[in-house]
Design a protein around this motif. Structure first.
Motif, PDB file in Angstrom:
ATOM      1  N   ILE A  69       2.716  15.046   0.058  1.00  0.00           N
ATOM      2  CA  ILE A  69       2.215  13.877   0.781  1.00  0.00           C
ATOM      3  C   ILE A  69       3.358  12.896   1.089  1.00  0.00           C
ATOM      4  O   ILE A  69       3.376  12.231   2.120  1.00  0.00           O
ATOM      5  N   ARG A  70       4.342  12.835   0.219  1.00  0.00           N
ATOM      6  CA  ARG A  70       5.506  11.976   0.461  1.00  0.00           C
ATOM      7  C   ARG A  70       6.321  12.430   1.660  1.00  0.00           C
ATOM      8  O   ARG A  70       6.996  11.627   2.303  1.00  0.00           O
ATOM      9  N   GLU A  71       6.281  13.716   1.918  1.00  0.00           N
ATOM     10  CA  GLU A  71       7.094  14.239   3.020  1.00  0.00           C
ATOM     11  C   GLU A  71       6.466  13.969   4.380  1.00  0.00           C
ATOM     12  O   GLU A  71       7.103  14.103   5.410  1.00  0.00           O
ATOM     13  N   LEU A  72       5.183  13.591   4.388  1.00  0.00           N
ATOM     14  CA  LEU A  72       4.496  13.352   5.664  1.00  0.00           C
ATOM     15  C   LEU A  72       4.784  11.945   6.173  1.00  0.00           C
ATOM     16  O   LEU A  72       5.089  11.047   5.382  1.00  0.00           O
ATOM     17  N   ASP A  73       4.651  11.740   7.485  1.00  0.00           N
ATOM     18  CA  ASP A  73       4.749  10.362   7.978  1.00  0.00           C
ATOM     19  C   ASP A  73       3.447   9.642   7.648  1.00  0.00           C
ATOM     20  O   ASP A  73       2.471  10.261   7.206  1.00  0.00           O
ATOM     21  N   ARG A  77      -4.243  13.240   5.427  1.00  0.00           N
ATOM     22  CA  ARG A  77      -4.364  14.163   4.295  1.00  0.00           C
ATOM     23  C   ARG A  77      -5.211  13.540   3.182  1.00  0.00           C
ATOM     24  O   ARG A  77      -6.098  14.173   2.603  1.00  0.00           O
ATOM     25  N   LEU A  78      -4.921  12.269   2.896  1.00  0.00           N
ATOM     26  CA  LEU A  78      -5.695  11.553   1.868  1.00  0.00           C
ATOM     27  C   LEU A  78      -7.188  11.635   2.178  1.00  0.00           C
ATOM     28  O   LEU A  78      -8.000  11.984   1.316  1.00  0.00           O
ATOM     29  N   HIS A  79      -7.565  11.334   3.418  1.00  0.00           N
ATOM     30  CA  HIS A  79      -8.992  11.303   3.739  1.00  0.00           C
ATOM     31  C   HIS A  79      -9.615  12.706   3.801  1.00  0.00           C
ATOM     32  O   HIS A  79     -10.774  12.875   3.435  1.00  0.00           O
ATOM     33  N   ASP A  80      -8.850  13.679   4.221  1.00  0.00           N
ATOM     34  CA  ASP A  80      -9.375  15.060   4.207  1.00  0.00           C
ATOM     35  C   ASP A  80      -9.663  15.503   2.777  1.00  0.00           C
ATOM     36  O   ASP A  80     -10.728  16.052   2.476  1.00  0.00           O
ATOM     37  N   ASP A  81      -8.692  15.265   1.906  1.00  0.00           N
ATOM     38  CA  ASP A  81      -8.876  15.720   0.531  1.00  0.00           C
ATOM     39  C   ASP A  81      -9.941  14.901  -0.194  1.00  0.00           C
ATOM     40  O   ASP A  81     -10.671  15.418  -1.035  1.00  0.00           O
ATOM     41  N   TYR A 137       0.838  -1.192   0.000  1.00  0.00           N
ATOM     42  CA  TYR A 137       0.000   0.000   0.000  1.00  0.00           C
ATOM     43  C   TYR A 137       0.876   1.245   0.000  1.00  0.00           C
ATOM     44  O   TYR A 137       1.777   1.396   0.816  1.00  0.00           O
ATOM     45  N   ASP A 138       0.602   2.120  -0.944  1.00  0.00           N
ATOM     46  CA  ASP A 138       1.390   3.339  -1.088  1.00  0.00           C
ATOM     47  C   ASP A 138       0.422   4.530  -1.052  1.00  0.00           C
ATOM     48  O   ASP A 138      -0.421   4.675  -1.935  1.00  0.00           O
ATOM     49  N   VAL A 139       0.563   5.359  -0.006  1.00  0.00           N
ATOM     50  CA  VAL A 139      -0.414   6.439   0.163  1.00  0.00           C
ATOM     51  C   VAL A 139      -0.410   7.396  -1.027  1.00  0.00           C
ATOM     52  O   VAL A 139      -1.458   7.848  -1.467  1.00  0.00           O
ATOM     53  N   ALA A 140       0.768   7.659  -1.582  1.00  0.00           N
ATOM     54  CA  ALA A 140       0.813   8.598  -2.704  1.00  0.00           C
ATOM     55  C   ALA A 140       0.075   8.022  -3.913  1.00  0.00           C
ATOM     56  O   ALA A 140      -0.639   8.738  -4.628  1.00  0.00           O
ATOM     57  N   PHE A 141       0.221   6.713  -4.109  1.00  0.00           N
ATOM     58  CA  PHE A 141      -0.497   6.061  -5.206  1.00  0.00           C
ATOM     59  C   PHE A 141      -2.009   6.129  -4.971  1.00  0.00           C
ATOM     60  O   PHE A 141      -2.783   6.487  -5.860  1.00  0.00           O
ATOM     61  N   ALA A 142      -2.426   5.793  -3.741  1.00  0.00           N
ATOM     62  CA  ALA A 142      -3.848   5.841  -3.400  1.00  0.00           C
ATOM     63  C   ALA A 142      -4.380   7.270  -3.547  1.00  0.00           C
ATOM     64  O   ALA A 142      -5.495   7.491  -4.033  1.00  0.00           O
ATOM     65  N   TYR A 143      -3.563   8.228  -3.177  1.00  0.00           N
ATOM     66  CA  TYR A 143      -3.973   9.633  -3.252  1.00  0.00           C
ATOM     67  C   TYR A 143      -4.233  10.032  -4.701  1.00  0.00           C
ATOM     68  O   TYR A 143      -5.263  10.600  -5.038  1.00  0.00           O
ATOM     69  N   ARG A 144      -3.290   9.663  -5.549  1.00  0.00           N
ATOM     70  CA  ARG A 144      -3.429  10.002  -6.957  1.00  0.00           C
ATOM     71  C   ARG A 144      -4.696   9.366  -7.547  1.00  0.00           C
ATOM     72  O   ARG A 144      -5.496  10.005  -8.225  1.00  0.00           O
ATOM     73  N   ARG A 145      -4.877   8.104  -7.236  1.00  0.00           N
ATOM     74  CA  ARG A 145      -6.026   7.379  -7.753  1.00  0.00           C
ATOM     75  C   ARG A 145      -7.342   7.999  -7.255  1.00  0.00           C
ATOM     76  O   ARG A 145      -8.310   8.160  -8.004  1.00  0.00           O
ATOM     77  N   ALA A 146      -7.380   8.343  -5.988  1.00  0.00           N
ATOM     78  CA  ALA A 146      -8.594   8.926  -5.403  1.00  0.00           C
ATOM     79  C   ALA A 146      -8.909  10.283  -6.029  1.00  0.00           C
ATOM     80  O   ALA A 146     -10.067  10.599  -6.312  1.00  0.00           O
ATOM     81  N   MET A 147      -7.875  11.091  -6.260  1.00  0.00           N
ATOM     82  CA  MET A 147      -8.118  12.413  -6.854  1.00  0.00           C
ATOM     83  C   MET A 147      -8.699  12.273  -8.262  1.00  0.00           C
ATOM     84  O   MET A 147      -9.627  12.981  -8.637  1.00  0.00           O
ATOM     85  N   VAL A 148      -8.150  11.344  -9.033  1.00  0.00           N
ATOM     86  CA  VAL A 148      -8.628  11.159 -10.407  1.00  0.00           C
ATOM     87  C   VAL A 148     -10.086  10.688 -10.391  1.00  0.00           C
ATOM     88  O   VAL A 148     -10.939  11.215 -11.101  1.00  0.00           O
TER      89      VAL A 148
END
Ligand code: HEC
Ligand code: HEC
Ligand code: CA
Ligand code: CA
Length: 483
Positions: free
Chosen positions: A170-174, A181-185, A144-155
């Motif tokens: 998002i990569r800079e966050l723990d 951040r993912l869930h807020d956005d 699971y990669d949060v940045a990948f999930a983030y990108r997918r969710a935004m699209v």
């Protein structure tokens, strides 16, 4: 491995055709084909991935159902039954062949049943694609990669790719902060116009099945009348209203109001009462059905017009309700739950013949209550209205006393009851979860995702049937966030 699989496949194919040839004449000798097997099977294996809110299809055991032929697993079962009564003996027969590998693909029947692959077809085998380990330039592969999930969710939910800065940020966050951040956005996306209009509308297309030429935007004019047979925008608005803002999506099958949209603000709000035909030059397009006979998406003028059309007994309407909202397509032998003594063939269409009764012993009883609703009436303002005299008027041998519907073995006396029972069923929870899951991942759950998928289905009730909460959970699954 590769060679072994090809051999096994050939063997299974040859075997299957031999079985068909050997048993080709059997169907004719069978008096009543009333397939209760899918339900009994799910009683024996409630943990099977297809049994949580659905039923297995005939293919689990059959190579063909007309003429009747079995695949190697079905044949092993047939042998294990050894002439025992089917209903009483099935559970024990199923257990007795669990350790065998009937289709010779290397996996035992029980393993295949737990994974959801077919124990009777060697080509059906779960070979997890070896996931590449290590890091690509952009994402952590295989986990699971949060940045990948983030990108997918935004699209998916915002209709746009995230900016480079967003991804770097998002990569800079723990991990915890990145997930937050993912869930807020994501919450912001689900609240924004793209998802509330375009996104949700597209999701409903296979359920509403719009046909532009007879909808409210038609340009077809015949004898000064616009050929609006009904207006599907009502359907989309009801759907969009119920699939946003944490509303209870069960109202898709129970709502007795309709929904209007403020042209300035885009705000959706419910309206009570009937809606007259809005355009005097159109044939139809309002919502003339009295509120007490409504069952959400199942009784809009569009749904009844486009599915019932001119049918005396609206089988297509019931089949579409079952397919679109309960996730089971009877034309593919899904959701077969036969009712004793059915099909009575009230309209004399030949459906009691064994080859037809396989499906129609489930479908016809689902359809009876829909017969009190008009299909297309060209007089204007009457399409989709309720008339308790309609079935008897159109079907000479109709008997009111016998014509309740049966849904999942439960008697329902009206479409309103049908919708309520359907909305509370495990099938509805599974089907709506499947709709959002396949939209999010572009495919259904794979065997190794079956457990996670089952959990999503099971938490829908605790989430008060909120589509938004379900989407937040989907975004957290391995399947969604693993590149
Ligand atoms: C769990 C395995 C299994 C599933 C699933 C299954 N069947 Fe069967 N089916 C059998 C077996 C075993 C028999 C033989 C039963 C017997 O003769 O006692 C059979 C018999 C039949 C027959 C022969 C006539 C009869 O009623 O005995 C028909 C027709 C049939 N099945 C249709 C279907 C259809 C249609 C489906 C799907 C809706 C289905 N079956 C699902 C195992 C299954
Ligand atoms: C695999 C399941 C299946 C079998 C087998 C089957 N039907 Fe159907 N039938 C359906 C479904 C589902 C519908 C509703 C249309 C739809 O949604 O596909 C339907 C609809 C119908 C209708 C209504 C059509 C209309 O426009 O109102 C008739 C009549 C009918 N079937 C007759 C038969 C006859 C006769 C047989 C046997 C020769 C048969 N069916 C076999 C599943 C089946
Ligand atoms: Ca096997
Ligand atoms: Ca297999």
């Amino acid at each position: 491995m590769g060679e072994h699989r090809i051999e096994a496949t050939k063997w299974a194919r040859g075997w299957t055709s031999a079985v068909i040839l050997a048993t080709g004449g059997l169907g004719a000798g069978v008096a009543q084909a009333k397939p209760v097997a899918p339900r009994l099977f799910c009683d024996a294996y409630p943990e099977h991935p297809e049994c949580n809110g659905a039923l297995v299809t005939c293919e689990t055991c059959h190579a063909s159902t007309d003429p009747v032929a079995w695949n190697p697993y079905g044949l092993a079962l047939l042998t294990a039954l050894a002439g025992d009564d089917f209903d009483a003996g099935l559970a024990a027969a199923l257990r007795s062949i669990e350790d065998a590998d009937s289709d010779g693909d290397g996996a035992t029947n029980l393993d295949e049943l737990q994974l959801g692959t077919n124990p009777g077809r060697a080509e059906s085998l779960w070979n997890p694609i070896p996931t590449p380990v290590g890091s690509s330039d952009h994402y952590e592969l295989g986990e699971y990669d949060v940045a990948f999930a983030y990108r997918r969710a935004m699209v998916l939910y915002c209709g746009r790719s995230p900016s480079y800065d967003d991804l770097v940020g998002i990569r800079e966050l723990d991990d915890d902060a990145a997930a937050a951040r993912l869930h807020d956005d994501l919450a912001a996306c689900l609240d924004a116009p793209y998802w509330r209009t375009t996104g949700l509308r597209e999701l409903a297309d296979p359920k509403v099945k719009p046909i532009k030429s007879v909808g409210a935007d038609t340009t077809v004019i015949i004898q000064d009348f616009k050929v609006v047979l009904a207006d599907y925008h009502w359907d989309y608005r009801l759907w969009r209203y119920l699939m946003a803002d944490d509303r209870d999506m069960r109202a898709l099958l129970t709502a007795q109001y309709h929904v209007v949209e403020d042209p300035q603000t885009g705000l959706l709000s419910p309206v009570e009462g009937t809606i007259p035909r809005p355009d005097p030059l159109a044939i139809d397009g309002g919502q003339p059905l009295e509120p007490e006979h409504r069952a959400g998406m199942l009784t809009t003028q569009w749904f009844l017009m486009s599915n019932t059309m001119f049918s005396e007994l609206p089988r297509t309407t019931a089949a579409q309700a079952y397919r679109a909202y309960l996730g089971m397509d009877i034309s593919k032998h899904e959701g077969i739950w036969p009712v004793a003594g059915e099909p009575a063939d009230v309209d004399d269409r030949g459906v009691a013949a064994p080859a037809c009764a396989q499906c129609h012993s489930t479908l016809d009883p689902l359809a009876y209550v829909f017969a009190s609703y008009e299909g297309i009436i060209l007089e204007g303002g009457k399409t989709g209205t309720w008339d308790p005299e309609r079935p008897a008027a159109l079907i000479p041998s109709w008997d009111d006393a016998l014509r309740d519907s049966t849904l999942f073995g439960q008697t329902v006396g009206s479409v309103v009851d049908w919708g309520r029972a359907a909305a509370d069923s495990p099938a509805f929870a599974r089907s709506m979860t499947m709709t959002l899951y396949t939209h999010a991942l572009g495919r259904g759950p794979t065997p190794d995702e079956a457990a996670a998928f089952g959990e999503l289905v099971d938490t829908l009730a605790a989430d008060d049937y909120s589509a938004n909460r379900l989407i937040h959970r989907i975004v957290d699954t391995e399947g969604f966030g693993t590149p």
